[in-house]
Design a protein around this motif. Structure first.
Motif, PDB file in Angstrom:
ATOM      1  N   ASP A   1       7.676  -1.059  17.022  1.00  0.00           N
ATOM      2  CA  ASP A   1       5.808  -0.611  16.460  1.00  0.00           C
ATOM      3  C   ASP A   1       5.008  -1.727  17.299  1.00  0.00           C
ATOM      4  O   ASP A   1       4.332  -1.408  16.553  1.00  0.00           O
TER       5      ASP A   1
ATOM      6  N   TYR B   1       0.688  -1.414   0.185  1.00  0.00           N
ATOM      7  CA  TYR B   1       0.273  -0.051  -0.284  1.00  0.00           C
ATOM      8  C   TYR B   1       1.334   1.210   0.220  1.00  0.00           C
ATOM      9  O   TYR B   1       1.291   1.652  -0.698  1.00  0.00           O
TER      10      TYR B   1
ATOM     11  N   THR C   1       9.559  -2.573  13.271  1.00  0.00           N
ATOM     12  CA  THR C   1       8.265  -1.525  12.914  1.00  0.00           C
ATOM     13  C   THR C   1       8.218  -3.549  12.196  1.00  0.00           C
ATOM     14  O   THR C   1       7.070  -3.233  10.797  1.00  0.00           O
TER      15      THR C   1
ATOM     16  N   PRO D   1       8.850 -10.546   7.122  1.00  0.00           N
ATOM     17  CA  PRO D   1       8.186 -11.201   7.951  1.00  0.00           C
ATOM     18  C   PRO D   1       7.608 -11.493   8.773  1.00  0.00           C
ATOM     19  O   PRO D   1       9.146 -12.402   8.993  1.00  0.00           O
TER      20      PRO D   1
ATOM     21  N   PHE E   1       1.639   2.341  10.313  1.00  0.00           N
ATOM     22  CA  PHE E   1       1.281   1.640   8.563  1.00  0.00           C
ATOM     23  C   PHE E   1       0.519   3.525   8.988  1.00  0.00           C
ATOM     24  O   PHE E   1      -0.139   3.318   7.706  1.00  0.00           O
TER      25      PHE E   1
ATOM     26  N   GLY F   1      12.594  -6.241   0.982  1.00  0.00           N
ATOM     27  CA  GLY F   1      11.679  -5.881   0.451  1.00  0.00           C
ATOM     28  C   GLY F   1      11.161  -4.963  -0.221  1.00  0.00           C
ATOM     29  O   GLY F   1      12.249  -3.201   0.054  1.00  0.00           O
ATOM     30  N   GLN F   2      10.013  -4.127  -0.033  1.00  0.00           N
ATOM     31  CA  GLN F   2       9.615  -3.155  -0.323  1.00  0.00           C
ATOM     32  C   GLN F   2       9.985  -1.935   0.533  1.00  0.00           C
ATOM     33  O   GLN F   2      10.130  -0.736   0.147  1.00  0.00           O
ATOM     34  N   ILE F   3       9.412  -2.310   2.398  1.00  0.00           N
ATOM     35  CA  ILE F   3       9.731  -1.594   3.336  1.00  0.00           C
ATOM     36  C   ILE F   3      11.256  -0.940   3.426  1.00  0.00           C
ATOM     37  O   ILE F   3      11.795  -0.512   3.330  1.00  0.00           O
TER      38      ILE F   3
ATOM     39  N   THR G   1      11.477 -16.526  10.977  1.00  0.00           N
ATOM     40  CA  THR G   1      12.646 -15.157  11.206  1.00  0.00           C
ATOM     41  C   THR G   1      12.204 -15.357  13.056  1.00  0.00           C
ATOM     42  O   THR G   1      11.926 -14.230  13.304  1.00  0.00           O
TER      43      THR G   1
ATOM     44  N   ASP H   1      19.289 -10.707   3.064  1.00  0.00           N
ATOM     45  CA  ASP H   1      18.080 -10.910   3.009  1.00  0.00           C
ATOM     46  C   ASP H   1      17.887 -12.716   2.137  1.00  0.00           C
ATOM     47  O   ASP H   1      19.083 -12.376   1.553  1.00  0.00           O
TER      48      ASP H   1
HETATM   49  P1  NAI Z   1       8.305  -7.816   1.268  1.00  0.00           P
HETATM   50  O1  NAI Z   1       7.851  -8.800   0.938  1.00  0.00           O
HETATM   51  O2  NAI Z   1       8.228  -6.688   0.190  1.00  0.00           O
HETATM   52  O3  NAI Z   1       9.986  -7.595   1.701  1.00  0.00           O
HETATM   53  C1  NAI Z   1      10.048  -8.604   2.668  1.00  0.00           C
HETATM   54  C2  NAI Z   1      11.798  -8.742   2.621  1.00  0.00           C
HETATM   55  O4  NAI Z   1      11.599 -10.374   3.655  1.00  0.00           O
HETATM   56  C3  NAI Z   1      11.731  -9.905   1.572  1.00  0.00           C
HETATM   57  O5  NAI Z   1      12.836  -9.209   0.937  1.00  0.00           O
HETATM   58  C4  NAI Z   1      11.747 -11.551   1.494  1.00  0.00           C
HETATM   59  O6  NAI Z   1      12.926 -12.087   1.100  1.00  0.00           O
HETATM   60  C5  NAI Z   1      12.759 -11.174   2.985  1.00  0.00           C
HETATM   61  N1  NAI Z   1      12.539 -12.550   3.741  1.00  0.00           N
HETATM   62  C6  NAI Z   1      11.766 -13.012   3.714  1.00  0.00           C
HETATM   63  N2  NAI Z   1      12.063 -14.081   5.199  1.00  0.00           N
HETATM   64  C7  NAI Z   1      13.663 -13.439   5.591  1.00  0.00           C
HETATM   65  C8  NAI Z   1      14.177 -13.934   6.378  1.00  0.00           C
HETATM   66  N3  NAI Z   1      14.174 -15.162   7.098  1.00  0.00           N
HETATM   67  N4  NAI Z   1      15.306 -13.165   6.539  1.00  0.00           N
HETATM   68  C9  NAI Z   1      15.111 -11.843   6.420  1.00  0.00           C
HETATM   69  N5  NAI Z   1      14.759 -11.496   4.902  1.00  0.00           N
HETATM   70  C10 NAI Z   1      13.436 -12.147   5.012  1.00  0.00           C
HETATM   71  O7  NAI Z   1       7.382  -6.836   2.717  1.00  0.00           O
HETATM   72  P2  NAI Z   1       7.316  -5.772   3.115  1.00  0.00           P
HETATM   73  O8  NAI Z   1       5.986  -4.994   2.093  1.00  0.00           O
HETATM   74  O9  NAI Z   1       8.668  -5.074   2.626  1.00  0.00           O
HETATM   75  O10 NAI Z   1       6.529  -6.011   4.456  1.00  0.00           O
HETATM   76  C11 NAI Z   1       7.603  -6.078   5.729  1.00  0.00           C
HETATM   77  C12 NAI Z   1       7.018  -6.682   6.325  1.00  0.00           C
HETATM   78  O11 NAI Z   1       6.625  -5.521   7.632  1.00  0.00           O
HETATM   79  C13 NAI Z   1       5.667  -7.526   6.592  1.00  0.00           C
HETATM   80  O12 NAI Z   1       5.259  -8.847   6.432  1.00  0.00           O
HETATM   81  C14 NAI Z   1       4.925  -7.310   8.053  1.00  0.00           C
HETATM   82  O13 NAI Z   1       5.203  -8.019   9.187  1.00  0.00           O
HETATM   83  C15 NAI Z   1       5.412  -5.986   8.539  1.00  0.00           C
HETATM   84  N6  NAI Z   1       4.575  -4.399   8.367  1.00  0.00           N
HETATM   85  C16 NAI Z   1       4.592  -3.893   8.971  1.00  0.00           C
HETATM   86  C17 NAI Z   1       3.678  -2.758   9.293  1.00  0.00           C
HETATM   87  C18 NAI Z   1       3.145  -1.750  10.455  1.00  0.00           C
HETATM   88  O14 NAI Z   1       2.944  -0.632  10.449  1.00  0.00           O
HETATM   89  N7  NAI Z   1       3.729  -1.929  11.543  1.00  0.00           N
HETATM   90  C19 NAI Z   1       2.833  -2.296   7.931  1.00  0.00           C
HETATM   91  C20 NAI Z   1       3.259  -3.327   6.966  1.00  0.00           C
HETATM   92  C21 NAI Z   1       4.068  -4.709   7.471  1.00  0.00           C
END
Ligand code: NAI
Length: 335
Positions: free
Chosen positions: A258, A100, A232, A206, A298, A153-155, A211, A174
């Motif tokens: 967070d 998002y 976060t 995630p 978020f 990833g994205q964040i 993790t 990663d």
């Molecule tokens: P994403 O899917 O774009 O990126 C996640 C990255 O983590 C990927 O590059 C993946 O390869 C990597 N990953 C997977 N397993 C791993 C491991 N064992 N060790 C290290 N890296 C690993 O997801 P995005 O959008 O960046 O979000 C990440 C996380 O942030 C979400 O899963 C969610 O838990 C959290 N989040 C928290 C929010 C908040 O308000 N605090 C809001 C949105 C997301």
């Protein structure tokens, strides 16, 4: 079509109602979290919309399926709270909002770093009391420091781009390195090397079995003494007790959270008139060098608008074509 929206707050109602002008669904907002105790409210709703602390375990999913629910629409990115194997067995489709506004979370992450470093939270309280002394507020230049990004990833990349702008060196861990991060001169390392070389460690992976408690009794010892840790992502990526012990010994110098392992009973609620019975959370709140926010990373207008529109669009896509690009692909997730 009727959609039962759980854990709904006034802001959810506002953004979902606005987005629903283009869809015309019958939205029913329920304030309680979705749990085994509240799942009866969903009976007869073909779609249930949930959030991060709704408990979509096997018992709840079975009750939902019995009540004729066919689609679970998560209005968040993480899906660690859903028993996907059971959902698949019951033929329940699960959609989420994979992207998002990564900027919302990334910018809040940096806000935590800045507040911890320059002690803005303490300075604000002092100045309001007429105390303009600087003792105890000494920070450090982020410029030239090393930031370790776990999960790029994205964040993670959005955080990396901001920290690159600060003049930081970037390290990454990663299992699937991101080519765009390499073009920011990020150096990918093992988790141990990242921890031992970073002044700031920020978690953006995630929550998965791999993790869970990634930051634990052993891994905190590999961190630079006095380093900053920011989480976060999801609470259980760190073993909170191990981190508290490391804060007490000075091994970790700053902690920004967070998310918290046991946040479900606390976050998103006003409990200011109640006693906190979770001693771990209560202990965390006593440290001068800990800043905690209640899962608000978020929480920007852009993110809420995008979450609402994407959630309803995914439901619309499933209703009309039987599938959605935001459907969780069980085969990819559970190889
Ligand atoms: P994403 O899917 O774009 O990126 C996640 C990255 O983590 C990927 O590059 C993946 O390869 C990597 N990953 C997977 N397993 C791993 C491991 N064992 N060790 C290290 N890296 C690993 O997801 P995005 O959008 O960046 O979000 C990440 C996380 O942030 C979400 O899963 C969610 O838990 C959290 N989040 C928290 C929010 C908040 O308000 N605090 C809001 C949105 C997301």
């Amino acid at each position: 079509m009727k959609i039962a929206v759980f854990s709904s707050k006034p802001y959810d109602q506002k953004f979902l109602t606005a987005a629903n002008r283009s869809f015309g669904y019958e939205l029913k907002f329920f304030e309680p979290r979705l749990t085994a105790e509240t799942v009866g409210l969903a009976a007869g709703f073909p779609v249930v919309c949930g959030f991060v602390n709704d408990r979509l375990d096997a018992a709840v999913l079975e009750a939902l399926a019995e009540g004729d629910t066919r689609v679970i629409a998560l209005r968040c990115a993480g899906f660690n709270n859903v028993d996907l194997a059971t959902a698949e067995r019951l033929g329940l489709k699960v959609v989420r909002v994979p992207a998002y506004s990564p900027y919302s979370v990334a910018e809040h992450t940096v806000a935590l770093m800045m507040a911890l470093n320059r002690k803005t939270h303490r300075a604000h309280a002092r100045v309001r009391e007429g105390n303009f002394a600087l003792n105890g507020l000494l920070g450090f230049d982020l410029h030239g420091r090393t930031v370790g990004v776990v999960g790029t990833g994205q964040i993670g990349i959005a955080v990396a781009r901001i920290m690159k702008g600060f003049g930081c060196r970037l390290l990454g861990f990663d299992p699937y390195p991101n080519e765009d991060c390499k073009s920011l001169d990020m150096e990918y390392l093992s988790i141990d090397d990242l921890l031992s070389r970073s002044d700031v460690v920020t978690l953006h992976c995630p929550l998965t079995p791999q993790t869970r408690h990634l930051i634990n009794v052993d891994s905190v010892q590999r961190m630079k003494r006095g380093a900053m840790l920011i989480n976060t992502s999801r609470g259980a990526v760190i073993d909170t007790q191990a981190v508290i012990d490391a804060m007490k010994s000075g091994q970790i110098g700053y902690l920004g959270l967070d998310v918290y392992e046991e946040e479900a009973d606390y976050f998103f609620e006003d409990l200011s008139h109640e006693v906190i019975t979770d001693d771990t959370l209560a202990r965390l709140l006593t440290f001068p060098n800990v800043v905690i926010t209640g899962h608000q990373a978020f929480f920007t207008q852009e993110a809420l608008q995008s979450i609402a529109e994407t959630t309803l669009q995914s439901i619309h896509d499933i209703e009309h074509s039987g599938t959605s690009g935001n459907e969780l692909d069980m085969k990819q997730i559970m190889p």
